[in-house]
Structures are given as structure tokens and as C-alpha cells.
Design an enzyme around this catalytic site. Structure first.
Site, PDB file in Angstrom:
ATOM      1  N   SER A 167     -26.761  15.521 -17.658  1.00 40.15           N
ATOM      2  CA  SER A 167     -27.516  16.704 -18.106  1.00 40.15           C
ATOM      3  C   SER A 167     -26.502  17.796 -18.412  1.00 40.15           C
ATOM      4  CB  SER A 167     -28.411  17.178 -16.955  1.00 40.15           C
ATOM      5  OG  SER A 167     -28.937  18.466 -17.214  1.00 40.15           O
ATOM      6  N   TYR A 210     -30.286  20.314  -8.254  1.00 36.05           N
ATOM      7  CA  TYR A 210     -30.191  19.410  -9.410  1.00 36.05           C
ATOM      8  C   TYR A 210     -28.794  19.477 -10.027  1.00 36.05           C
ATOM      9  CZ  TYR A 210     -31.462  17.257 -13.917  1.00 36.05           C
ATOM     10  OH  TYR A 210     -31.523  16.446 -15.037  1.00 36.05           O
TER      11      TYR A 210
HETATM   12  P1  NAP Z   1     -38.919  11.168 -16.891  1.00 43.51           P
HETATM   13  O1  NAP Z   1     -39.826  10.956 -18.050  1.00 43.51           O
HETATM   14  O2  NAP Z   1     -39.482  11.770 -15.642  1.00 43.51           O
HETATM   15  O3  NAP Z   1     -38.213   9.779 -16.553  1.00 43.51           O
HETATM   16  C1  NAP Z   1     -37.533   9.556 -15.353  1.00 43.51           C
HETATM   17  C2  NAP Z   1     -37.410   8.054 -15.154  1.00 43.51           C
HETATM   18  O4  NAP Z   1     -36.658   7.823 -13.958  1.00 43.51           O
HETATM   19  C3  NAP Z   1     -38.755   7.391 -14.999  1.00 43.51           C
HETATM   20  O5  NAP Z   1     -38.761   6.175 -15.721  1.00 43.51           O
HETATM   21  C4  NAP Z   1     -38.821   7.108 -13.503  1.00 43.51           C
HETATM   22  O6  NAP Z   1     -39.561   5.919 -13.278  1.00 43.51           O
HETATM   23  C5  NAP Z   1     -37.361   6.876 -13.182  1.00 43.51           C
HETATM   24  N1  NAP Z   1     -37.085   7.037 -11.763  1.00 43.51           N
HETATM   25  C6  NAP Z   1     -37.228   8.156 -11.007  1.00 43.51           C
HETATM   26  N2  NAP Z   1     -36.933   7.881  -9.735  1.00 43.51           N
HETATM   27  C7  NAP Z   1     -36.596   6.565  -9.697  1.00 43.51           C
HETATM   28  C8  NAP Z   1     -36.218   5.681  -8.651  1.00 43.51           C
HETATM   29  N3  NAP Z   1     -36.124   6.095  -7.371  1.00 43.51           N
HETATM   30  N4  NAP Z   1     -35.929   4.392  -8.951  1.00 43.51           N
HETATM   31  C9  NAP Z   1     -36.037   3.959 -10.226  1.00 43.51           C
HETATM   32  N5  NAP Z   1     -36.404   4.737 -11.254  1.00 43.51           N
HETATM   33  C10 NAP Z   1     -36.679   6.028 -10.982  1.00 43.51           C
HETATM   34  O7  NAP Z   1     -37.704  12.119 -17.298  1.00 43.51           O
HETATM   35  P2  NAP Z   1     -36.521  11.946 -18.374  1.00 43.51           P
HETATM   36  O8  NAP Z   1     -36.336  13.276 -18.970  1.00 43.51           O
HETATM   37  O9  NAP Z   1     -36.751  10.779 -19.257  1.00 43.51           O
HETATM   38  O10 NAP Z   1     -35.302  11.695 -17.378  1.00 43.51           O
HETATM   39  C11 NAP Z   1     -34.343  10.663 -17.568  1.00 43.51           C
HETATM   40  C12 NAP Z   1     -32.971  11.178 -17.145  1.00 43.51           C
HETATM   41  O11 NAP Z   1     -32.597  12.251 -18.004  1.00 43.51           O
HETATM   42  C13 NAP Z   1     -32.900  11.737 -15.727  1.00 43.51           C
HETATM   43  O12 NAP Z   1     -31.697  11.308 -15.121  1.00 43.51           O
HETATM   44  C14 NAP Z   1     -32.899  13.248 -15.942  1.00 43.51           C
HETATM   45  O13 NAP Z   1     -32.246  13.922 -14.889  1.00 43.51           O
HETATM   46  C15 NAP Z   1     -32.122  13.331 -17.246  1.00 43.51           C
HETATM   47  N6  NAP Z   1     -32.301  14.555 -18.017  1.00 43.51           N
HETATM   48  C16 NAP Z   1     -33.510  14.978 -18.440  1.00 43.51           C
HETATM   49  C17 NAP Z   1     -33.626  16.161 -19.180  1.00 43.51           C
HETATM   50  C18 NAP Z   1     -34.955  16.711 -19.660  1.00 43.51           C
HETATM   51  O14 NAP Z   1     -35.032  17.897 -20.038  1.00 43.51           O
HETATM   52  N7  NAP Z   1     -36.001  15.909 -19.725  1.00 43.51           N
HETATM   53  C19 NAP Z   1     -32.483  16.899 -19.489  1.00 43.51           C
HETATM   54  C20 NAP Z   1     -31.250  16.439 -19.055  1.00 43.51           C
HETATM   55  C21 NAP Z   1     -31.161  15.265 -18.343  1.00 43.51           C
HETATM   56  P3  NAP Z   1     -40.553   5.636 -12.050  1.00 43.51           P
HETATM   57  O15 NAP Z   1     -41.169   6.950 -11.653  1.00 43.51           O
HETATM   58  O16 NAP Z   1     -41.527   4.648 -12.622  1.00 43.51           O
HETATM   59  O17 NAP Z   1     -39.690   5.047 -10.989  1.00 43.51           O
END
Ligand code: NAP
Length: 243
Positions: A129, A142
Site C-alpha cells: 500500500s 495499518y
Molecule cells: P478486500 O476486497 O477486502 O480483499 C481482501 C482479501 O483478503 C479478501 O479476499 C479476503 O478474503 C482476504 N483475506 C483477509 N484476511 C484473510 C485471511 N486471514 N486469510 C486469507 N485471506 C484473507 O480488499 P482489497 O482492497 O482487495 O485488499 C487486497 C490487498 O490490497 C490488501 O492487502 C490491502 O491491504 C491492500 N490494499 C488495498 C487498498 C484499497 O484502498 N482497497 C489500498 C492499498 C492496499 P476472505 O475474507 O474471504 O478471507
């Protein structure tokens, strides 16, 4: 067909990445806790859904045991909980953020590294991120976890020098996924306020960056990609058309 493993593939960036990897000719292994969602996506892209909780070492071991080969690992599972100031820090939320983002990505990388090396042309992509190198009020837990993930990747880059494995960090700004819904404990109104009056990235935008990094020739290591919406200059400076 080379195999790609995507963690956190049940929604958002992980699901979009699974789709582009399948389109790019990979056999895709999908991991996350919500197995039903994974199975629906696996059916759509002819991939394989495997239950995975990255916070649980035995779940990671069982997941890795189901994966015969691995040329690409996209360590994407993770997220944020809460937006409390450090003075109000909730230890359970911090613990989860460390477990899911830091220890989780270490566990999966450690389990699959032998297969990445054995592939002869492995690639470890990790979604961190902009919080991996910026800070913002309420984001200490975070940011600390994402900074740690970045430190881990930079260390791995040194430790794997000479091995046939590329290491790429993808650091997005605001992406509209379930991220904010999770952060605010399912509060849809609070989650939608995050993106009010601005145009965030979509999960597909990040997936395209991952596709590009992977598609480079084997001798080209894209070390890091920072991608933000045009409306976002830093973690806190965001242009909104409405106040
Ligand atoms: P999201 O839609 O909430 O997806 C998060 C994913 O992580 C889900 O598939 C969830 O699946 C999985 N997950 C969470 N806890 C887990 C666990 N204990 N074991 C296995 N899987 C787990 O959010 P996203 O934005 O796509 O996030 C993906 C990555 O991008 C994350 O690392 C986040 O920090 C990063 N990120 C996001 C943003 C943003 O603005 N959206 C910005 C920068 C970075 P389950 O709940 O089914 O396990």
C-alpha cells in the site's frame, strides 16, 4: 501451463488479479477464507479454490500442500481494521493487521518459496500500500504493518539474489473494494464516505499493473509499482468535487 497462486482472491484486488492471470494463460490457485466465493470465481476462470486463513499456520500448511507447482505467487490477502488514533489503539485490531498482512504474507511466501525457485522463473508479487511508506492520522496500525511488509520484501530481494525469483511490490492508493467495509466493521455508510466525490482506482487497475510486471522478460525485475487515483496525491491529500 505455469501455476499462479493468489491469496485473498475472494474479492477486490485478489479476485481481479485471478481473472487477469487466468486470461494470461496461468493455472490459477485461489486462496481465502470465504470458500463459496472462491468456488464461484474458480468455476468462472477454470481455476482451483482452496480454503486459506493466512493467520493460521496449519491452514497455510494445508493450503501449500494442495499446490504442486508455483511460478507466480501474489501475496495479496490482508487489510486494515479501524481508524483509531494510537492513544486509542485496540490491541486486537493491531494484532489482526500484523497477523494478516505481515505474518500471513511471510507464512505463504515461506511455504511456497521452494516451488517458486524450483520453477526456474518464479515471481513473488506482494500487494502492500502507499501506507508502506506514508503515514496518516488513525492509520498507525495499518501503516506499521504495511511498512513491515515492505521491509520484508526488500530483505527477501537481497536474500534471493542469484536465485531465479523476481520480487515485486505493488503499492496502491485508494482502491474501491471491500477494504473500507472491512476496516469499518461492515458500516456501509462509513465505507462509501471514503470514496465520496472522487474517482478511486478499481481492483482491475491494480490487477493490470500486476499483469504487466509479470509479463516482463525473466531478467527484468520490476521492484515496485506505486499506483494512485489521479484524485489522490498522498494518503491524506485527496481532491473531491463535493466537500
Ligand atoms: P478486500 O476486497 O477486502 O480483499 C481482501 C482479501 O483478503 C479478501 O479476499 C479476503 O478474503 C482476504 N483475506 C483477509 N484476511 C484473510 C485471511 N486471514 N486469510 C486469507 N485471506 C484473507 O480488499 P482489497 O482492497 O482487495 O485488499 C487486497 C490487498 O490490497 C490488501 O492487502 C490491502 O491491504 C491492500 N490494499 C488495498 C487498498 C484499497 O484502498 N482497497 C489500498 C492499498 C492496499 P476472505 O475474507 O474471504 O478471507
Amino acid at each position: 501451463m505455469p501455476a499462479a497462486v493468489i491469496t485473498g482472491a475472494s474479492s477486490g484486488i485478489g479476485a481481479a488479479t485471478a481473472r487477469v492471470m487466468a486470461e494470461s494463460g496461468f493455472e490459477v490457485f485461489l486462496g481465502a477464507r470465504r470458500l463459496q466465493r472462491l468456488e464461484a470465481l474458480a468455476e468462472e476462470i477454470d481455476g482451483r479454490a482452496i480454503a486459506l486463513d493466512v493467520t493460521d499456520p496449519s491452514s497455510v500448511a494445508a493450503f501449500a500442500a494442495e499446490i504442486p507447482d508455483c511460478a507466480v505467487l501474489v501475496n495479496n490477502a490482508g487489510g486494515a481494521l479501524g481508524l483509531d488514533s494510537l492513544r486509542e489503539a485496540d490491541e486486537d485490531e493491531w494484532r489482526w493487521m500484523y497477523e494478516a498482512n505481515v505474518l500471513g504474507s511471510m507464512r505463504v511466501a515461506k511455504a511456497l518459496l521452494p516451488r517458486l525457485i524450483g520453477s526456474g522463473n518464479g515471481h513473488l508479487v506482494t500487494v502492500t500500500s502507499i501506507a508502506a511508506f506514508e503515514t496518516y492520522r488513525g492509520g498507525a496500525g495499518y501503516s506499521a504493518a504495511k511498512h513491515a511488509q515492505r521491509a520484508m520484501l526488500r530483505t527477501l530481494r537481497l536474500e534471493l539474489l542469484g536465485e531465479p525469483v523476481r520480487i515485486t511490490e505493488v503499492a496502491p492508493g485508494m482502491v474501491e473494494t471491500e477494504f473500507s467495509l472491512v476496516r469499518f466493521g461492515g458500516d456501509e455508510e462509513a465505507a462509501s464516505r471514503v470514496y465520496e466525490g472522487m474517482e478511486p482506482l478499481g481492483a482491475e487497475d491494480v490487477a493490470e499493473c500486476i499483469r504487466w510486471a509479470i509479463s516482463q522478460p525473466p531478467h527484468v525485475n520490476v521492484d515496485e509499482i506505486v499506483i494512485r487515483p489521479r484524485d489522490q496525491a498522498t494518503a491524506t491529500e485527496v481532491h473531491r468535487s463535493r466537500p
